[in-house]
Design a protein around this motif. Sequence first.
Motif, short mmCIF file in Angstrom:
data_model
loop_
_atom_site.label_atom_id
_atom_site.label_comp_id
_atom_site.label_asym_id
_atom_site.label_seq_id
_atom_site.Cartn_x
_atom_site.Cartn_y
_atom_site.Cartn_z
N ASP A 1 0.83 -1.20 0.00
CA ASP A 1 0.00 0.00 0.00
C ASP A 1 0.87 1.26 0.00
O ASP A 1 0.55 2.26 -0.65
N HIS B 1 1.95 1.91 -3.54
CA HIS B 1 0.88 2.54 -4.34
C HIS B 1 0.70 4.01 -3.95
O HIS B 1 0.39 4.85 -4.82
N SER C 1 -1.17 -6.46 -4.98
CA SER C 1 -2.24 -5.47 -5.03
C SER C 1 -2.20 -4.74 -6.36
O SER C 1 -1.14 -4.38 -6.85
N ARG D 1 -3.94 -1.48 -8.56
CA ARG D 1 -4.74 -0.28 -8.67
C ARG D 1 -4.60 0.24 -10.10
O ARG D 1 -3.62 -0.06 -10.80
N ASP E 1 -7.44 -6.52 -4.01
CA ASP E 1 -7.09 -6.53 -2.60
C ASP E 1 -6.87 -7.96 -2.15
O ASP E 1 -7.49 -8.89 -2.67
N ASN F 1 -5.53 -4.61 2.16
CA ASN F 1 -5.12 -3.43 1.38
C ASN F 1 -6.18 -2.35 1.56
O ASN F 1 -7.37 -2.63 1.47
N THR F 2 -5.73 -1.14 1.78
CA THR F 2 -6.67 -0.08 2.14
C THR F 2 -6.56 1.15 1.24
O THR F 2 -7.20 2.17 1.51
N ARG F 3 -5.78 1.09 0.17
CA ARG F 3 -5.70 2.23 -0.74
C ARG F 3 -7.04 2.42 -1.44
O ARG F 3 -7.80 1.46 -1.65
#
Length: 375
Positions: free
Chosen positions: A166, A169, A246, A248, A353, A366-368
């Motif tokens: 994270d 990212h 992860s 994005r 995630d 994962n918290t983005r």
Amino acid sequence: MISAAAPLFATDVYRRRLERAAAIGRDAGLDALLVTPGPDLRYLVGSRAESFERLTCLVVPTDGKPASVVVPTLELASLKGSAIADLGLPVHEWVDGVDPHTLVTDMLPAGARVAVTDAMPALHLVPLAERLRSVPVLATAVIRELRMIKDDAEIDALRRAGAAIDRVHARMPELLVAGRTEAEVADAISAAIVEEGHTGAEFVIVGSGPNGADPHHEVSDRVIETGDIVVIDIGGPVEPGYNSDSTRTYSMGEPDARIAEQYAVLEDAQRAAVAAVRPGATAESIDAAAREPIAAAGLGEAFVHRTGHGIGLSVHEEPYIVAGNRTVLEPGMAFSVEPGIYLRGAWGARIEDIVVVTEDGCEPLNTRPHGLTVL
């Protein structure tokens, strides 16, 4: 003599894993498990040994006798840092000129039914089968039952891995810059992966513009341009060897309305799939939850891969989140949730995630933000 350097986890963790592996193998009608270097060996005894032409093999009898290790003297040092010394496992060294495959089979009863790890090279599988006079079965069913359910220490390692990726990212505004090639961006990301706590970059996908429509595109010399949609799929191991993964998707400038609309469908799909994760659900039901919104929007044919895969010591392991997999989810299972849409020749997008099944749902690691991030 093997050094008793601290293993990856407490010695009792490995003792329980060996005992459980033997019990499951016995219930399956097996006499022994034969485990060569790879993720299964690392899981069972914490060894980071590598596989070479000389045989290293963990022999796990299912009759209650202790496991033992066959290892070439030349590579004895490869077992340092494992739990083998603290477990008190017998170590059978061999030197060139000795037949190590016979050394293994001589430990087994006549007519033994054995299972081998799926990482065993044919270089060793074939000689072992010849000496056993039978074809071993795969130990996958035995080992996966253990490895699919992560214990607290493993989950903690996966949390640390998730937080580390994270942070990478979060650095995309400095790493993903128009005018750079995909390869240049990937080099910068690889360095950041290590800087943020991984021991290395296991994989870096930078799929810009039409390259994003290839789910397994890695990198190229294509120059990233303003207006591109860019898929960034990255991961690597953190000590003691547990992986992050992860994805994005980024927009180099404001996306047009149609892209934003289709991307919103992907967000809905990923959200629905994560919401469906709970004990008692099946792996295939999570895949179905991800596909329904995408299909309803007329994009079903653009979602070309399974929804997820298990993760741990391997980036891809059981359970696989795919149609036809009726595996029932249990607390401790960890896997990715990563629906994607891929419009060939135009652009692609994916949101991924890692989640861990809990007693009443799941914990995303994962918290983005999941939105189409504009850079």
